[in-house]
Design a protein around this motif. Structure first.
Motif, PDB file in Angstrom:
ATOM      1  N   HIS A   1       0.821  -1.203   0.000  1.00  0.00           N
ATOM      2  CA  HIS A   1       0.000   0.000   0.000  1.00  0.00           C
ATOM      3  C   HIS A   1       0.858   1.258   0.000  1.00  0.00           C
ATOM      4  CE1 HIS A   1      -4.122  -1.750   1.409  1.00  0.00           C
ATOM      5  NE2 HIS A   1      -3.557  -2.475   0.461  1.00  0.00           N
ATOM      6  N   ALA A   2       1.958   1.244   0.737  1.00  0.00           N
ATOM      7  CA  ALA A   2       2.854   2.402   0.763  1.00  0.00           C
ATOM      8  C   ALA A   2       3.451   2.654  -0.624  1.00  0.00           C
ATOM      9  CB  ALA A   2       3.957   2.192   1.792  1.00  0.00           C
ATOM     10  N   ALA A   3       3.846   1.567  -1.301  1.00  0.00           N
ATOM     11  CA  ALA A   3       4.420   1.711  -2.643  1.00  0.00           C
ATOM     12  C   ALA A   3       3.392   2.261  -3.619  1.00  0.00           C
ATOM     13  CB  ALA A   3       4.949   0.365  -3.128  1.00  0.00           C
ATOM     14  N   VAL A   4       2.158   1.760  -3.554  1.00  0.00           N
ATOM     15  CA  VAL A   4       1.131   2.227  -4.484  1.00  0.00           C
ATOM     16  C   VAL A   4       0.751   3.674  -4.179  1.00  0.00           C
ATOM     17  CG1 VAL A   4      -1.179   1.825  -5.406  1.00  0.00           C
ATOM     18  CG2 VAL A   4       0.283  -0.120  -4.850  1.00  0.00           C
ATOM     19  N   ARG A   5       0.707   4.054  -2.896  1.00  0.00           N
ATOM     20  CA  ARG A   5       0.448   5.453  -2.575  1.00  0.00           C
ATOM     21  C   ARG A   5       1.496   6.358  -3.218  1.00  0.00           C
ATOM     22  NH1 ARG A   5      -1.376   3.547   2.594  1.00  0.00           N
ATOM     23  NH2 ARG A   5       0.760   3.578   3.384  1.00  0.00           N
ATOM     24  N   ARG A   6       2.746   5.945  -3.139  1.00  0.00           N
ATOM     25  CA  ARG A   6       3.813   6.748  -3.745  1.00  0.00           C
ATOM     26  C   ARG A   6       3.658   6.800  -5.266  1.00  0.00           C
ATOM     27  NH1 ARG A   6       8.408   8.791  -1.733  1.00  0.00           N
ATOM     28  NH2 ARG A   6      10.138   9.221  -3.158  1.00  0.00           N
ATOM     29  N   LEU A   7       3.328   5.666  -5.869  1.00  0.00           N
ATOM     30  CA  LEU A   7       3.116   5.626  -7.315  1.00  0.00           C
ATOM     31  C   LEU A   7       1.957   6.552  -7.710  1.00  0.00           C
ATOM     32  CD1 LEU A   7       4.359   4.102  -9.722  1.00  0.00           C
ATOM     33  CD2 LEU A   7       2.606   2.357  -9.402  1.00  0.00           C
ATOM     34  N   ASN A   8       0.892   6.555  -6.913  1.00  0.00           N
ATOM     35  CA  ASN A   8      -0.239   7.430  -7.205  1.00  0.00           C
ATOM     36  C   ASN A   8       0.152   8.902  -7.115  1.00  0.00           C
ATOM     37  OD1 ASN A   8      -1.947   5.281  -7.623  1.00  0.00           O
ATOM     38  ND2 ASN A   8      -2.799   5.292  -5.557  1.00  0.00           N
ATOM     39  N   ARG A   9       1.008   9.243  -6.179  1.00  0.00           N
ATOM     40  CA  ARG A   9       1.448  10.631  -6.049  1.00  0.00           C
ATOM     41  C   ARG A   9       2.271  11.054  -7.269  1.00  0.00           C
ATOM     42  NH1 ARG A   9       3.068   9.778   0.281  1.00  0.00           N
ATOM     43  NH2 ARG A   9       0.953  10.005   1.124  1.00  0.00           N
ATOM     44  N   ILE A  10       3.089  10.138  -7.765  1.00  0.00           N
ATOM     45  CA  ILE A  10       3.864  10.438  -8.976  1.00  0.00           C
ATOM     46  C   ILE A  10       2.926  10.659 -10.156  1.00  0.00           C
ATOM     47  CG2 ILE A  10       5.508   9.492 -10.641  1.00  0.00           C
ATOM     48  CD1 ILE A  10       6.792   7.983  -8.231  1.00  0.00           C
ATOM     49  N   HIS A  11       1.996   9.735 -10.357  1.00  0.00           N
ATOM     50  CA  HIS A  11       1.073   9.847 -11.476  1.00  0.00           C
ATOM     51  C   HIS A  11       0.159  11.062 -11.335  1.00  0.00           C
ATOM     52  CE1 HIS A  11       1.531   5.275 -12.314  1.00  0.00           C
ATOM     53  NE2 HIS A  11       2.362   5.979 -13.041  1.00  0.00           N
ATOM     54  N   GLY A  12      -0.070  11.500 -10.086  1.00  0.00           N
ATOM     55  CA  GLY A  12      -0.940  12.642  -9.851  1.00  0.00           C
ATOM     56  C   GLY A  12      -0.416  13.949 -10.420  1.00  0.00           C
TER      57      GLY A  12
ATOM     58  N   ASP B   1       8.627  13.158  -0.560  1.00  0.00           N
ATOM     59  CA  ASP B   1       8.951  12.828   0.823  1.00  0.00           C
ATOM     60  C   ASP B   1       8.337  13.788   1.827  1.00  0.00           C
ATOM     61  OD1 ASP B   1      10.348  10.568   0.284  1.00  0.00           O
ATOM     62  OD2 ASP B   1      12.317  11.506   0.248  1.00  0.00           O
ATOM     63  N   HIS B   2       8.163  15.051   1.439  1.00  0.00           N
ATOM     64  CA  HIS B   2       7.799  16.054   2.438  1.00  0.00           C
ATOM     65  C   HIS B   2       6.419  16.661   2.267  1.00  0.00           C
ATOM     66  CE1 HIS B   2      12.349  16.250   2.517  1.00  0.00           C
ATOM     67  NE2 HIS B   2      12.018  15.914   3.741  1.00  0.00           N
ATOM     68  N   ARG B   3       5.816  16.505   1.099  1.00  0.00           N
ATOM     69  CA  ARG B   3       4.511  17.096   0.876  1.00  0.00           C
ATOM     70  C   ARG B   3       3.432  16.039   1.026  1.00  0.00           C
ATOM     71  NH1 ARG B   3       2.430  19.832  -4.792  1.00  0.00           N
ATOM     72  NH2 ARG B   3       0.361  20.440  -4.063  1.00  0.00           N
ATOM     73  N   ASP B   4       2.397  16.341   1.781  1.00  0.00           N
ATOM     74  CA  ASP B   4       1.313  15.403   1.989  1.00  0.00           C
ATOM     75  C   ASP B   4       0.319  15.547   0.844  1.00  0.00           C
ATOM     76  OD1 ASP B   4      -1.372  14.999   4.440  1.00  0.00           O
ATOM     77  OD2 ASP B   4      -0.538  13.622   2.947  1.00  0.00           O
ATOM     78  N   VAL B   5       0.445  14.663  -0.138  1.00  0.00           N
ATOM     79  CA  VAL B   5      -0.431  14.703  -1.304  1.00  0.00           C
ATOM     80  C   VAL B   5      -1.388  13.522  -1.242  1.00  0.00           C
ATOM     81  CG1 VAL B   5      -0.526  14.706  -3.820  1.00  0.00           C
ATOM     82  CG2 VAL B   5       1.394  15.780  -2.659  1.00  0.00           C
ATOM     83  N   SER B   6      -2.669  13.783  -1.301  1.00  0.00           N
ATOM     84  CA  SER B   6      -3.629  12.670  -1.247  1.00  0.00           C
ATOM     85  C   SER B   6      -3.587  11.899  -2.540  1.00  0.00           C
ATOM     86  CB  SER B   6      -5.051  13.204  -1.015  1.00  0.00           C
ATOM     87  OG  SER B   6      -5.432  14.034  -2.073  1.00  0.00           O
ATOM     88  N   ALA B   7      -3.805  10.582  -2.444  1.00  0.00           N
ATOM     89  CA  ALA B   7      -3.810   9.720  -3.627  1.00  0.00           C
ATOM     90  C   ALA B   7      -4.821   8.626  -3.417  1.00  0.00           C
ATOM     91  CB  ALA B   7      -2.414   9.122  -3.849  1.00  0.00           C
ATOM     92  N   PRO B   8      -5.492   8.192  -4.476  1.00  0.00           N
ATOM     93  CA  PRO B   8      -6.513   7.150  -4.311  1.00  0.00           C
ATOM     94  C   PRO B   8      -5.892   5.848  -3.826  1.00  0.00           C
ATOM     95  CG  PRO B   8      -6.556   8.095  -6.535  1.00  0.00           C
ATOM     96  CD  PRO B   8      -5.340   8.611  -5.858  1.00  0.00           C
ATOM     97  N   LEU B   9      -6.430   5.296  -2.805  1.00  0.00           N
ATOM     98  CA  LEU B   9      -5.995   3.977  -2.339  1.00  0.00           C
ATOM     99  C   LEU B   9      -7.150   3.353  -1.600  1.00  0.00           C
ATOM    100  CD1 LEU B   9      -3.741   1.920  -2.124  1.00  0.00           C
ATOM    101  CD2 LEU B   9      -3.052   2.966   0.023  1.00  0.00           C
TER     102      LEU B   9
END
Length: 301
Positions: free
Chosen positions: A100-111, A291-299
Protein backbone atom coordinates in the motif's frame (compact mmCIF):
# COMPACT_ATOMS: atom_id res chain seq x y z
CA UNK A 1 1.82 -35.15 -23.87
CA UNK A 2 0.66 -33.72 -20.52
CA UNK A 3 2.25 -30.72 -18.84
CA UNK A 4 4.04 -33.03 -16.42
CA UNK A 5 5.32 -35.31 -19.17
CA UNK A 6 8.53 -35.31 -21.14
CA UNK A 7 12.18 -35.17 -20.14
CA UNK A 8 12.65 -32.96 -17.08
CA UNK A 9 14.48 -32.68 -13.79
CA UNK A 10 12.71 -34.89 -11.21
CA UNK A 11 11.79 -31.86 -9.06
CA UNK A 12 11.04 -29.52 -11.96
CA UNK A 13 7.27 -29.48 -11.48
CA UNK A 14 7.25 -29.26 -7.68
CA UNK A 15 6.08 -25.64 -7.65
CA UNK A 16 3.37 -26.35 -10.19
CA UNK A 17 2.10 -29.20 -8.04
CA UNK A 18 1.87 -26.79 -5.10
CA UNK A 19 0.19 -24.13 -7.23
CA UNK A 20 -2.50 -26.60 -8.27
CA UNK A 21 -3.39 -27.17 -4.61
CA UNK A 22 -3.93 -23.45 -4.01
CA UNK A 23 -7.00 -21.25 -4.42
CA UNK A 24 -6.38 -18.35 -6.85
CA UNK A 25 -8.81 -16.15 -4.89
CA UNK A 26 -7.48 -16.88 -1.42
CA UNK A 27 -3.83 -17.66 -2.24
CA UNK A 28 -3.28 -15.04 -4.94
CA UNK A 29 -0.06 -13.68 -3.46
CA UNK A 30 1.56 -17.09 -3.05
CA UNK A 31 0.70 -18.17 -6.59
CA UNK A 32 1.93 -14.92 -8.17
CA UNK A 33 5.13 -15.10 -6.12
CA UNK A 34 5.88 -18.68 -7.16
CA UNK A 35 5.08 -17.97 -10.82
CA UNK A 36 6.95 -14.69 -11.20
CA UNK A 37 9.86 -15.16 -8.77
CA UNK A 38 10.54 -18.91 -8.87
CA UNK A 39 9.14 -20.48 -12.03
CA UNK A 40 9.66 -17.73 -14.65
CA UNK A 41 11.67 -14.83 -13.17
CA UNK A 42 13.66 -13.99 -16.31
CA UNK A 43 10.74 -14.61 -18.64
CA UNK A 44 8.43 -12.49 -16.52
CA UNK A 45 10.88 -9.57 -16.57
CA UNK A 46 11.44 -9.83 -20.33
CA UNK A 47 7.74 -10.08 -21.03
CA UNK A 48 7.12 -7.01 -18.90
CA UNK A 49 9.83 -5.13 -20.80
CA UNK A 50 8.30 -5.94 -24.19
CA UNK A 51 4.92 -4.98 -22.76
CA UNK A 52 6.13 -1.52 -21.83
CA UNK A 53 7.16 -0.98 -25.44
CA UNK A 54 3.53 -1.47 -26.40
CA UNK A 55 2.65 1.62 -24.34
CA UNK A 56 4.77 3.68 -26.72
CA UNK A 57 2.59 2.65 -29.65
CA UNK A 58 -0.13 4.89 -28.22
CA UNK A 59 0.85 8.44 -29.30
CA UNK A 60 -0.74 10.21 -26.31
CA UNK A 61 1.20 7.99 -23.89
CA UNK A 62 4.43 8.35 -25.83
CA UNK A 63 4.13 12.14 -26.00
CA UNK A 64 3.75 12.40 -22.23
CA UNK A 65 6.74 10.12 -21.63
CA UNK A 66 8.71 12.06 -24.22
CA UNK A 67 7.95 15.38 -22.48
CA UNK A 68 9.12 14.11 -19.09
CA UNK A 69 12.51 13.08 -20.61
CA UNK A 70 12.87 10.48 -17.84
CA UNK A 71 13.87 7.77 -20.30
CA UNK A 72 16.30 10.06 -22.09
CA UNK A 73 17.94 11.73 -19.08
CA UNK A 74 17.68 9.16 -16.27
CA UNK A 75 16.68 5.99 -18.03
CA UNK A 76 18.38 3.33 -15.92
CA UNK A 77 16.87 4.76 -12.73
CA UNK A 78 13.45 4.79 -14.41
CA UNK A 79 13.96 1.13 -15.39
CA UNK A 80 15.09 0.12 -11.89
CA UNK A 81 12.30 2.05 -10.18
CA UNK A 82 9.64 0.41 -12.35
CA UNK A 83 10.80 -3.09 -11.40
CA UNK A 84 11.24 -2.14 -7.75
CA UNK A 85 7.72 -0.72 -7.48
CA UNK A 86 6.43 -4.06 -8.80
CA UNK A 87 8.55 -5.92 -6.25
CA UNK A 88 7.40 -3.69 -3.39
CA UNK A 89 3.80 -4.45 -4.31
CA UNK A 90 4.28 -8.21 -4.26
CA UNK A 91 7.03 -9.16 -1.80
CA UNK A 92 4.72 -9.11 1.24
CA UNK A 93 1.40 -9.39 -0.61
CA UNK A 94 -0.73 -6.95 -2.56
CA UNK A 95 -2.69 -5.86 0.52
CA UNK A 96 0.27 -5.56 2.87
CA UNK A 97 1.22 -2.17 4.31
CA UNK A 98 4.44 -2.36 2.28
CA UNK A 99 2.46 -2.74 -0.93
CA UNK A 100 0.00 0.00 0.00
CA UNK A 101 2.85 2.40 0.76
CA UNK A 102 4.42 1.71 -2.64
CA UNK A 103 1.13 2.23 -4.48
CA UNK A 104 0.45 5.45 -2.57
CA UNK A 105 3.81 6.75 -3.75
CA UNK A 106 3.12 5.63 -7.32
CA UNK A 107 -0.24 7.43 -7.20
CA UNK A 108 1.45 10.63 -6.05
CA UNK A 109 3.86 10.44 -8.98
CA UNK A 110 1.07 9.85 -11.48
CA UNK A 111 -0.94 12.64 -9.85
CA UNK A 112 1.43 15.17 -11.43
CA UNK A 113 0.09 14.27 -14.87
CA UNK A 114 -3.33 14.33 -16.51
CA UNK A 115 -3.71 10.67 -17.46
CA UNK A 116 -7.18 9.43 -18.50
CA UNK A 117 -8.57 6.20 -17.08
CA UNK A 118 -8.60 4.44 -20.45
CA UNK A 119 -4.81 4.85 -20.70
CA UNK A 120 -4.34 3.58 -17.15
CA UNK A 121 -6.46 0.54 -17.98
CA UNK A 122 -4.48 -0.15 -21.14
CA UNK A 123 -1.08 0.17 -19.43
CA UNK A 124 -2.27 -2.13 -16.64
CA UNK A 125 -3.40 -4.67 -19.26
CA UNK A 126 0.08 -4.70 -20.81
CA UNK A 127 1.59 -5.68 -17.44
CA UNK A 128 -0.29 -8.98 -17.43
CA UNK A 129 -0.65 -9.74 -21.14
CA UNK A 130 3.05 -9.10 -21.88
CA UNK A 131 4.47 -11.64 -19.41
CA UNK A 132 1.78 -14.22 -20.17
CA UNK A 133 2.38 -14.02 -23.92
CA UNK A 134 6.14 -14.32 -23.40
CA UNK A 135 5.84 -17.35 -21.11
CA UNK A 136 3.35 -19.03 -23.43
CA UNK A 137 5.81 -18.74 -26.33
CA UNK A 138 9.20 -19.06 -24.65
CA UNK A 139 8.67 -20.45 -21.15
CA UNK A 140 9.74 -23.93 -20.13
CA UNK A 141 6.08 -24.87 -19.59
CA UNK A 142 2.68 -23.31 -20.21
CA UNK A 143 0.91 -21.41 -17.48
CA UNK A 144 -1.76 -23.27 -15.55
CA UNK A 145 -5.33 -21.88 -15.43
CA UNK A 146 -4.84 -21.40 -11.68
CA UNK A 147 -1.89 -19.10 -12.41
CA UNK A 148 -3.84 -17.09 -14.97
CA UNK A 149 -6.69 -16.56 -12.51
CA UNK A 150 -4.30 -15.49 -9.76
CA UNK A 151 -2.39 -13.12 -12.06
CA UNK A 152 -5.66 -11.52 -13.16
CA UNK A 153 -6.85 -11.10 -9.58
CA UNK A 154 -3.51 -9.57 -8.54
CA UNK A 155 -3.56 -7.19 -11.53
CA UNK A 156 -7.12 -6.08 -10.83
CA UNK A 157 -6.39 -5.48 -7.16
CA UNK A 158 -3.30 -3.44 -8.06
CA UNK A 159 -5.44 -1.36 -10.40
CA UNK A 160 -8.09 -0.87 -7.73
CA UNK A 161 -5.45 0.43 -5.34
CA UNK A 162 -4.44 2.92 -8.03
CA UNK A 163 -8.03 4.11 -8.23
CA UNK A 164 -8.60 2.74 -11.75
CA UNK A 165 -12.25 1.94 -12.50
CA UNK A 166 -14.04 -0.61 -14.70
CA UNK A 167 -11.27 -3.20 -14.76
CA UNK A 168 -11.59 -6.75 -16.12
CA UNK A 169 -11.48 -9.63 -13.66
CA UNK A 170 -10.04 -12.32 -15.96
CA UNK A 171 -7.00 -12.74 -18.15
CA UNK A 172 -9.20 -13.00 -21.24
CA UNK A 173 -10.77 -9.70 -20.25
CA UNK A 174 -7.37 -8.02 -20.10
CA UNK A 175 -6.37 -9.56 -23.42
CA UNK A 176 -9.53 -8.24 -25.08
CA UNK A 177 -8.97 -4.80 -23.51
CA UNK A 178 -5.43 -4.68 -24.88
CA UNK A 179 -6.20 -5.90 -28.39
CA UNK A 180 -9.23 -3.66 -28.87
CA UNK A 181 -7.41 -0.60 -27.52
CA UNK A 182 -4.45 -1.19 -29.81
CA UNK A 183 -6.73 -1.71 -32.79
CA UNK A 184 -8.21 1.72 -32.19
CA UNK A 185 -5.22 3.71 -30.94
CA UNK A 186 -1.98 2.28 -32.36
CA UNK A 187 -0.46 4.87 -34.69
CA UNK A 188 2.98 6.20 -35.51
CA UNK A 189 4.14 9.47 -33.98
CA UNK A 190 7.72 10.82 -33.80
CA UNK A 191 7.44 10.73 -29.99
CA UNK A 192 6.84 6.97 -30.19
CA UNK A 193 10.19 6.46 -31.88
CA UNK A 194 12.09 8.82 -29.57
CA UNK A 195 10.89 7.07 -26.41
CA UNK A 196 11.49 3.66 -28.00
CA UNK A 197 15.06 4.50 -28.96
CA UNK A 198 15.73 5.87 -25.46
CA UNK A 199 14.36 2.63 -23.99
CA UNK A 200 16.48 0.50 -26.31
CA UNK A 201 19.52 2.40 -25.07
CA UNK A 202 18.48 1.58 -21.50
CA UNK A 203 18.16 -2.09 -22.49
CA UNK A 204 21.66 -2.02 -23.93
CA UNK A 205 23.09 -0.47 -20.75
CA UNK A 206 21.40 -3.00 -18.45
CA UNK A 207 22.05 -6.12 -20.55
CA UNK A 208 25.01 -8.43 -19.89
CA UNK A 209 28.04 -6.99 -21.66
CA UNK A 210 28.39 -9.77 -24.30
CA UNK A 211 24.77 -9.20 -25.43
CA UNK A 212 24.86 -5.42 -25.67
CA UNK A 213 25.81 -5.23 -29.38
CA UNK A 214 22.68 -7.19 -30.39
CA UNK A 215 20.10 -6.06 -27.80
CA UNK A 216 18.48 -3.50 -30.07
CA UNK A 217 18.10 -5.87 -33.02
CA UNK A 218 16.87 -8.73 -30.84
CA UNK A 219 14.26 -6.55 -29.16
CA UNK A 220 12.94 -5.28 -32.49
CA UNK A 221 12.91 -8.84 -33.88
CA UNK A 222 10.52 -9.83 -31.07
CA UNK A 223 7.99 -7.13 -31.96
CA UNK A 224 4.88 -7.95 -33.96
CA UNK A 225 4.28 -5.94 -37.13
CA UNK A 226 1.60 -3.54 -35.75
CA UNK A 227 3.85 -2.64 -32.81
CA UNK A 228 6.95 -2.23 -34.96
CA UNK A 229 5.12 0.05 -37.38
CA UNK A 230 3.63 2.13 -34.56
CA UNK A 231 7.07 2.60 -33.05
CA UNK A 232 8.70 3.39 -36.40
CA UNK A 233 11.60 0.97 -36.01
CA UNK A 234 13.14 -0.98 -38.90
CA UNK A 235 12.03 -4.50 -39.71
CA UNK A 236 14.65 -7.15 -39.04
CA UNK A 237 15.47 -9.89 -41.58
CA UNK A 238 13.10 -12.84 -41.36
CA UNK A 239 15.98 -15.27 -40.76
CA UNK A 240 17.20 -13.18 -37.82
CA UNK A 241 13.76 -12.95 -36.21
CA UNK A 242 13.27 -16.71 -36.66
CA UNK A 243 16.69 -17.43 -35.12
CA UNK A 244 15.93 -15.24 -32.09
CA UNK A 245 12.64 -16.98 -31.43
CA UNK A 246 14.14 -20.44 -31.99
CA UNK A 247 16.94 -19.66 -29.55
CA UNK A 248 14.50 -18.53 -26.87
CA UNK A 249 12.34 -21.64 -27.37
CA UNK A 250 15.44 -23.83 -27.07
CA UNK A 251 16.34 -22.08 -23.81
CA UNK A 252 12.86 -22.91 -22.51
CA UNK A 253 13.20 -26.59 -23.39
CA UNK A 254 16.62 -26.80 -21.76
CA UNK A 255 15.29 -25.22 -18.57
CA UNK A 256 13.07 -28.26 -18.05
CA UNK A 257 16.26 -30.12 -17.14
CA UNK A 258 17.09 -27.67 -14.33
CA UNK A 259 15.80 -27.94 -10.76
CA UNK A 260 13.36 -25.30 -9.50
CA UNK A 261 14.81 -22.18 -7.92
CA UNK A 262 15.36 -22.53 -4.17
CA UNK A 263 15.26 -18.78 -3.53
CA UNK A 264 13.06 -16.09 -5.01
CA UNK A 265 14.45 -13.81 -7.68
CA UNK A 266 14.94 -10.17 -6.66
CA UNK A 267 15.87 -7.37 -9.05
CA UNK A 268 19.41 -6.06 -8.47
CA UNK A 269 19.25 -2.37 -9.35
CA UNK A 270 22.45 -0.79 -10.56
CA UNK A 271 21.02 2.58 -9.51
CA UNK A 272 21.14 1.56 -5.84
CA UNK A 273 24.21 -0.67 -5.36
CA UNK A 274 24.05 -0.22 -1.57
CA UNK A 275 20.33 -0.90 -1.39
CA UNK A 276 17.32 1.37 -1.55
CA UNK A 277 14.39 2.63 0.47
CA UNK A 278 10.94 3.48 -0.85
CA UNK A 279 11.80 7.18 -0.65
CA UNK A 280 14.48 6.69 -3.31
CA UNK A 281 11.96 5.61 -5.94
CA UNK A 282 10.52 8.11 -8.35
CA UNK A 283 11.69 10.90 -10.67
CA UNK A 284 14.69 12.71 -9.19
CA UNK A 285 12.97 16.07 -9.64
CA UNK A 286 10.05 14.93 -7.43
CA UNK A 287 11.89 13.20 -4.59
CA UNK A 288 11.86 16.08 -2.11
CA UNK A 289 8.21 16.82 -2.77
CA UNK A 290 7.22 13.16 -2.54
CA UNK A 291 8.95 12.83 0.82
CA UNK A 292 7.80 16.05 2.44
CA UNK A 293 4.51 17.10 0.88
CA UNK A 294 1.31 15.40 1.99
CA UNK A 295 -0.43 14.70 -1.30
CA UNK A 296 -3.63 12.67 -1.25
CA UNK A 297 -3.81 9.72 -3.63
CA UNK A 298 -6.51 7.15 -4.31
CA UNK A 299 -5.99 3.98 -2.34
CA UNK A 300 -8.92 1.72 -1.61
CA UNK A 301 -8.74 -0.68 1.31
Amino acid sequence: MGVLGGLAHPRRYANLREIRTLDPERDTDRIVWLTSRHEFPWDYTQGTGIAFLRDYGIPSIARLLDRTRQFEDDGVKRYDDTLLFAEEASVEGIDSERSHAAVRRLNRIHGHYDIPDDEFRYVLATTIVGPVRWIEEFGWRRLDPVELRALARFTTRFGELMGIKDLPSTYDGYLELLTSYEREHFAFDPANRRVTEATLRIARKTAPRPLRPVVRRVTIALMDQPLREALGVPRQPAWFAAAVRAGLRLRGRLLRLAPPRRTAYHHRPSTYPQGYRLGDLGPASMLDELDHRDVSAPLES
